[in-house]
Scaffold this active site. Structure first.
Site, PDB file in Angstrom:
ATOM      1  N   TYR A 120       0.720  -0.906   0.122  1.00 54.44           N
ATOM      2  CA  TYR A 120       0.529   0.115  -0.040  1.00 54.44           C
ATOM      3  C   TYR A 120       1.015   1.514   0.086  1.00 54.44           C
ATOM      4  CZ  TYR A 120      -3.818  -3.185   1.105  1.00 54.44           C
ATOM      5  OH  TYR A 120      -4.943  -4.251   0.483  1.00 54.44           O
ATOM      6  N   LYS A 167       5.823 -14.080   5.292  1.00 55.33           N
ATOM      7  CA  LYS A 167       5.881 -14.672   3.893  1.00 55.33           C
ATOM      8  C   LYS A 167       8.105 -14.311   4.315  1.00 55.33           C
ATOM      9  CE  LYS A 167       5.384 -17.998   0.017  1.00 55.33           C
ATOM     10  NZ  LYS A 167       5.278 -18.875   0.310  1.00 55.33           N
ATOM     11  N   ASP A 199       0.626 -18.941   3.756  1.00 56.96           N
ATOM     12  CA  ASP A 199      -0.116 -19.929   2.698  1.00 56.96           C
ATOM     13  C   ASP A 199      -0.399 -20.964   3.395  1.00 56.96           C
ATOM     14  OD1 ASP A 199       2.686 -20.806   3.015  1.00 56.96           O
ATOM     15  OD2 ASP A 199       3.326 -21.632   1.175  1.00 56.96           O
ATOM     16  N   ASP A 223      -5.238  -8.218   5.145  1.00 61.88           N
ATOM     17  CA  ASP A 223      -6.680  -7.819   3.837  1.00 61.88           C
ATOM     18  C   ASP A 223      -6.939  -8.667   3.240  1.00 61.88           C
ATOM     19  OD1 ASP A 223      -7.667  -6.136   2.952  1.00 61.88           O
ATOM     20  OD2 ASP A 223      -6.857  -6.406   1.246  1.00 61.88           O
ATOM     21  N   ASP A 227     -10.570 -11.616   5.603  1.00 61.52           N
ATOM     22  CA  ASP A 227     -11.555 -11.434   4.826  1.00 61.52           C
ATOM     23  C   ASP A 227     -12.170 -12.749   4.427  1.00 61.52           C
ATOM     24  OD1 ASP A 227     -11.710  -8.649   4.030  1.00 61.52           O
ATOM     25  OD2 ASP A 227     -12.844  -9.571   2.155  1.00 61.52           O
TER      26      ASP A 227
END
Ligand code: ATP
Ligand code: MG
Length: 326
Positions: A120, A167, A199, A223, A227
């Protein structure tokens, strides 16, 4: 001291669920000063500005802000509002409530998402027709600030520790810095942590969400994964969130303006009322916060319920039932 609460309903069902949450706050015997301000599509159409300066200034000076939703202008409204409160962490609880149809009813997680950097704050380029690139930004200072907050959070809220999701096996510099910094702050505070690759986290949380509790993650991972957790608990109309800064904070439902049902008086006010309960806790009204949580939970379980949860009650019916239970 009277706390000042900025109230920014915005557009769509924001105009229905925000007043419902204010009604709940007003029913408590706490001396708040509510100040309402405009933002979003409607004020843009009127004045040419989606976020009037006076709304920004209000959020930047109020003790806390309650925000509803903004339509097409969402990015022009919520991103600067998060800056107005200097928010460095986005708290997103994902909890399944009794009586609600959820994929994983045992889910009870809290995501602490880095709120300022990662992709971002990065930069994308199109180098040639064939090649595009993205840079991402991870700083030690932002990771430290998030980790300090996470340590206080697990301490104050009685959690055993937190998971660090990253990650770093692929993004060694950026997620590596994030992981090392968060881990070393936690170690200094004697807070237990476990590391989970993002993951692997996605699979494990679907199969068995109970193995996780507080999850600390970089911006984009937070994010996506929050969700995903929203999917496990079965209802966008139920998820609250808090954007916290050093001196103030902004609370908002995770859902948007829901144009398909806006104006009908049937929006589920639960997400915004739970956001208001988070606001109460943030300002130190722990008992009132717990009472609002309990009243919402009892109402979700026993009704009345809005149509998104299979009922035929209105926003006003549900709000009144929650206030009654208080
Ligand atoms: P936006 O662009 O503002 O996000 P959207 O069309 O994506 O609008 P959302 O608000 O994100 O709509 O909602 C997605 C779906 O979930 C819609 O069908 C909406 O009716 C439903 N929904 C979201 N929030 C609520 C709520 N509080 N009560 C009932 N239904 C809701
Ligand atoms: Mg949406």
């Amino acid at each position: 001291m009277t706390h000042q609460i900025a109230v920014i309903p915005g557009d769509g069902i924001g105009r229905e669920v925000t007043p419902a949450a204010v009604e709940v706050l007003e029913s408590l015997e706490i001396d708040f000063e509510f100040v309402e301000a405009d933002a979003g599509d409607a004020v843009q159409a009127e004045t040419g500005e989606a976020l009037p300066q006076e709304t920004y200034d209000l959020a930047a000076s109020a003790d806390a802000t309650l925000f509803g939703a903004a339509g097409d202008t969402a990015a022009d409204v919520i991103l600067p509002l998060r800056t107005a409160v200097d928010s460095f962490v986005n708290i997103r609880p994902a909890k399944a409530y009794p009586g609600i149809d959820a994929v994983r009813p045992e889910t009870d997680l809290v995501f602490l998402r880095e709120n300022t950097e990662g992709v971002y704050a990065g930069h994308e380029d199109r180098l040639t027709q064939d090649v595009s690139t993205l840079t991402r930004v991870v700083t030690e200072s932002a990771s430290e600030r998030l980790a300090e907050f996470a340590c206080e959070y697990v301490d104050g809220d009685d959690h055993d520790g937190f998971s660090i999701v990253h990650k770093a096996n692929v993004m060694r510099e950026t997620d590596g810095l994030f992981r090392d910094t968060v881990k070393s702050v936690a170690d200094e505070h004697g807070v237990e942590t476990e590391e989970v690759l993002m993951d692997a986290f996605a699979t494990r949380v679907c199969l068995d969400p109970e193995q996780f509790d507080v999850v600390v993650c970089p911006n984009l991972a937070g994010d996506v994964l929050s969700d995903l957790a929203a999917g496990l608990v079965g209802g966008l109309g139920l998820l609250p969130s808090a954007n916290v800064g050093p001196d103030r904070a902004l609370f908002e439902p995770v859902h948007g303006t829901a144009p398909d049902i806006a104006g009908q008086g049937i929006a589920n006010p639960a997400a915004t009322i739970i956001s208001a309960a988070m606001l109460l806790k943030y300002l130190g009204y722990d008992e009132a916060s717990a009472a609002v949580h309990d009243a919402v939970e009892a109402t979700l379980e026993n009704g009345p319920r809005t149509p998104d949860l299979g009922g035929d009650a209105t926003t006003a019916d549900v709000t009144a039932a929650i206030i009654d239970r208080l």
